[in-house]
Write a protein that holds these residues in place. Structure first.
Motif, short mmCIF file in Angstrom:
data_model
loop_
_atom_site.label_atom_id
_atom_site.label_comp_id
_atom_site.label_asym_id
_atom_site.label_seq_id
_atom_site.Cartn_x
_atom_site.Cartn_y
_atom_site.Cartn_z
N GLY A 40 0.82 -1.21 0.00
CA GLY A 40 0.00 0.00 0.00
C GLY A 40 0.84 1.25 0.00
O GLY A 40 0.52 2.22 -0.68
N SER A 41 1.95 1.22 0.73
CA SER A 41 2.78 2.44 0.82
C SER A 41 3.74 2.53 -0.37
O SER A 41 4.11 3.61 -0.78
N ALA A 42 4.15 1.38 -0.89
CA ALA A 42 5.10 1.33 -2.01
C ALA A 42 5.27 -0.14 -2.38
O ALA A 42 4.63 -1.00 -1.78
N GLU A 43 6.16 -0.41 -3.35
CA GLU A 43 6.46 -1.80 -3.64
C GLU A 43 7.96 -2.03 -3.66
O GLU A 43 8.75 -1.08 -3.79
N ILE A 44 8.35 -3.28 -3.49
CA ILE A 44 9.77 -3.61 -3.40
C ILE A 44 9.96 -5.03 -3.92
O ILE A 44 9.06 -5.87 -3.84
N GLN A 45 11.16 -5.30 -4.45
CA GLN A 45 11.48 -6.67 -4.84
C GLN A 45 12.05 -7.41 -3.64
O GLN A 45 13.01 -6.95 -3.03
N ALA A 46 11.44 -8.53 -3.32
CA ALA A 46 11.96 -9.37 -2.25
C ALA A 46 12.63 -10.57 -2.90
O ALA A 46 12.11 -11.16 -3.83
N VAL A 47 13.83 -10.91 -2.40
CA VAL A 47 14.60 -12.00 -3.00
C VAL A 47 14.69 -13.16 -2.02
O VAL A 47 15.19 -13.02 -0.91
N ALA A 48 14.15 -14.29 -2.46
CA ALA A 48 14.25 -15.50 -1.65
C ALA A 48 15.31 -16.39 -2.28
O ALA A 48 15.20 -16.75 -3.46
N PHE A 49 16.33 -16.74 -1.52
CA PHE A 49 17.46 -17.54 -2.03
C PHE A 49 17.56 -18.82 -1.20
O PHE A 49 17.85 -18.77 0.00
N LYS A 50 17.33 -19.94 -1.87
CA LYS A 50 17.22 -21.23 -1.16
C LYS A 50 18.41 -21.54 -0.24
O LYS A 50 18.20 -21.89 0.93
N PRO A 51 19.65 -21.42 -0.70
CA PRO A 51 20.78 -21.77 0.18
C PRO A 51 20.85 -20.91 1.44
O PRO A 51 21.40 -21.35 2.46
N GLU A 52 20.32 -19.69 1.39
CA GLU A 52 20.39 -18.82 2.57
C GLU A 52 19.23 -19.02 3.53
O GLU A 52 19.39 -18.95 4.73
N GLU A 87 16.05 -3.73 -2.01
CA GLU A 87 15.35 -5.01 -2.09
C GLU A 87 15.41 -5.66 -0.71
O GLU A 87 16.21 -5.28 0.14
N LEU A 88 14.54 -6.64 -0.52
CA LEU A 88 14.51 -7.33 0.77
C LEU A 88 15.08 -8.73 0.58
O LEU A 88 14.63 -9.50 -0.25
N SER A 89 16.08 -9.05 1.38
CA SER A 89 16.63 -10.40 1.38
C SER A 89 15.78 -11.21 2.36
O SER A 89 15.85 -11.01 3.56
N VAL A 90 14.98 -12.12 1.84
CA VAL A 90 13.96 -12.79 2.65
C VAL A 90 14.56 -13.90 3.50
O VAL A 90 15.34 -14.72 3.02
N SER A 91 14.17 -13.91 4.78
CA SER A 91 14.60 -15.02 5.63
C SER A 91 13.43 -15.96 5.93
O SER A 91 13.63 -17.17 6.05
#
Length: 431
Positions: A40-52, A87-91
């Motif tokens: 709603g406030s904005a958008e961002i790319q979130a990155v999900a990386f399997k090894p992490e 970007e967001l590094s997803v945990s």
RNA sequence: UCCGGAAUAGCUCAGCGGUAGAGCGGGUGGCUGUUAACCACUAGGUCGGGGGUUCGAAUCCCUCUUCCGGAGCCA
């Protein structure tokens, strides 16, 4: 850990945060998953990386579909490919709901489909930008008026009589009182307010049952009417001009990103923030005829004329002093010419057409009465309005802005239907 | 209300007298930096309704319905 909004992401670089929102799009590449996330406030790319993030969390992320609701936990970082972006590094991923078969796809859709899915279409980037511009325009208008001595005065929506012509009213049964109508304009009621508060405005939905089917018309739209005591015709235009220029400046200052999303030519808006042109209806007709229009001196401007008149002008143009027979009964006669009234229309540049109609009001009881009689109006129904000319009448003026028309111009969008959350048009009332 | 245009897969469209198509979306699989990602496979259709012409109609004709664009009117 903190819950934050995407718009504030830059303040949390390197710290684990939580974002709550929806999936706009998703792209996968083996062990990598790119989630375009919005809140709603904005958008961002979130990155999900399997090894992490580990197998389990990654499998959860892989379930996501377009428009699924989700809470993402991760660490904001600078975008690896785009400078100035994050970007967001997803945990971890907490799925609230998997949206199955979201109807609006990433490819094009036709207007009928989109309007039928308006409740979902509102989430799209362009619609998001338009809703935010709408908010800003609305806010800027109120801000200007509040800062210039106008008080909010709410006109009724259910009314016993018409303000404009009687063919365009939505009618309903009102208990034992007979017919009532949905308001077409709060103007006549505003005129009562100035006798108490001096300067007043209203802002609300108005309704016109016109069977018009163009990109500039809605049957339900939002209008801001303003009215001021002891303001005459020229000052009335000054107020309108300053108000519109304030709106332009506010939109440019607050909606830079939104205007980019809509691919609005910002230089055209910047150029419009300069003294507006003013010409009389007579001059306008002469000018139009020299450009090939067949308009006559007692005619209203057609759609093509509105575009033609602003051709080559970067600023809006006031057209003032209209023939009285094509304008409403309440406009004050021009003391210099009995055939004219002190009304003004403001025509936006770039072909966006009329955005304001205003006038000095007839404040003389006898003049107003004879004009109403000439138009065969029901004098009993308007007795309260005539009373205003009996008890301390003063010169006064006002104007009405069509909110959606103004937003259409500010945003540069093609059709007015996109500027209101749920457009009401002649052949459409769902959803 | 008037004048134009359109209706084919969930969506956007092509096909315009001779066996119903593509892209996107959906499903399955692949891919460590994608940008409406990509690649492979796959499911998915009373061609808006009704009537007519024809050996044969999504295709030609009539009619109805719905939608789009524009005009008038307005903000």
């Amino acid at each position: 850990m903190q819950d934050i909004f995407v718009k504030d992401i830059a303040q949390y670089l390197g710290q684990e945060v939580r974002l709550k929102g929806w999936v706009r799009n998703i792209r996968s590449s083996g062990k990598l998953l790119f989630i375009i996330f919005r809140d709603g406030s904005a958008e961002i790319q979130a990155v999900a990386f399997k090894p992490e993030m580990g197998e389990q969390a990654f499998e959860e992320a892989k379930r996501l579909t377009l428009e699924s609701s989700v809470i993402l936990t991760g660490v904001p970082q600078k975008h690896q490919k785009k400078t100035g972006e994050y970007e967001l590094s997803v945990s971890s991923v907490q799925v609230l709901q998997i949206a199955e078969n979201y109807p609006i796809s990433k490819k094009e859709h036709g207007p009928d489909f989109l309007l039928s899915h308006r409740h979902l279409w509102l989430r799209s980037t362009k619609q998001w930008a338009l809703l935010r511009i709408r908010h800003t325009v609305y806010y800027a208008i109120c801000e200007y008026l509040n800062d210039h001595g106008f008080f909010r005065f709410d006109s009724p929506i259910l009314t016993p009589n018409a303000c404009e012509g009687t063919t365009t009213l939505f009618e309903l049964e009102y208990f034992d009182e007979g017919k009532a109508y949905l308001s077409q304009s709060g103007q006549l009621y505003l005129e009562t307010g100035i006798m108490s508060l001096g300067r007043v405005y209203d802002f609300g939905p108005v309704f016109r049952a016109e069977r018009s089917k163009t990109r500039k018309h809605l049957t339900e739209f939002w209008m801001m009417d303003a009215e001021a005591a002891y303001v005459e015709h020229t000052e009335n235009m000054d107020i309108q001009e300053n108000l519109i220029r304030h709106v332009i400046r506010t939109v440019l200052a607050k909606c830079d990103k939104e205007l980019d999303i809509l691919e609005r030519d910002k230089s055209a808006l910047q150029a419009a923030d300069a003294p507006f042109k003013r010409m009389t209806h007579y001059e306008a007709v002469e000018h139009l005829r020299s450009k090939g229009s067949e308009i006559g001196h007692n005619d209203d401007l057609g759609a093509a004329d509105e575009t033609l008149i602003t051709e080559g002008s970067q600023v809006p143009i006031f057209i003032e002093k209209w023939p009285k027979q094509i304008k409403a009964f309440y406009m004050k006669r021009d003391p210099d010419d009995d055939n004219l009234v002190l009304g003004s229309d403001l025509i936006a540049p770039e072909g966006f057409g009329e955005i304001i109609g205003g006038s000095q009001r007839e404040d003389d009881y006898d003049q107003l009465l004879s004009r109403m009689q000439a138009e065969n109006m029901d004098l009993e129904a308007y007795q309260w309005f005539l009373d205003l000319r009996k008890y301390g009448s003063v010169p006064h003026s006002g104007f009405g802005i069509g909110l959606e028309r103004l937003i259409t111009w500010m945003s540069g969008v093609h059709h007015i239907r996109e500027t209101i959350p749920f457009p009401r048009m002649i052949y459409r009332i769902y959803p």
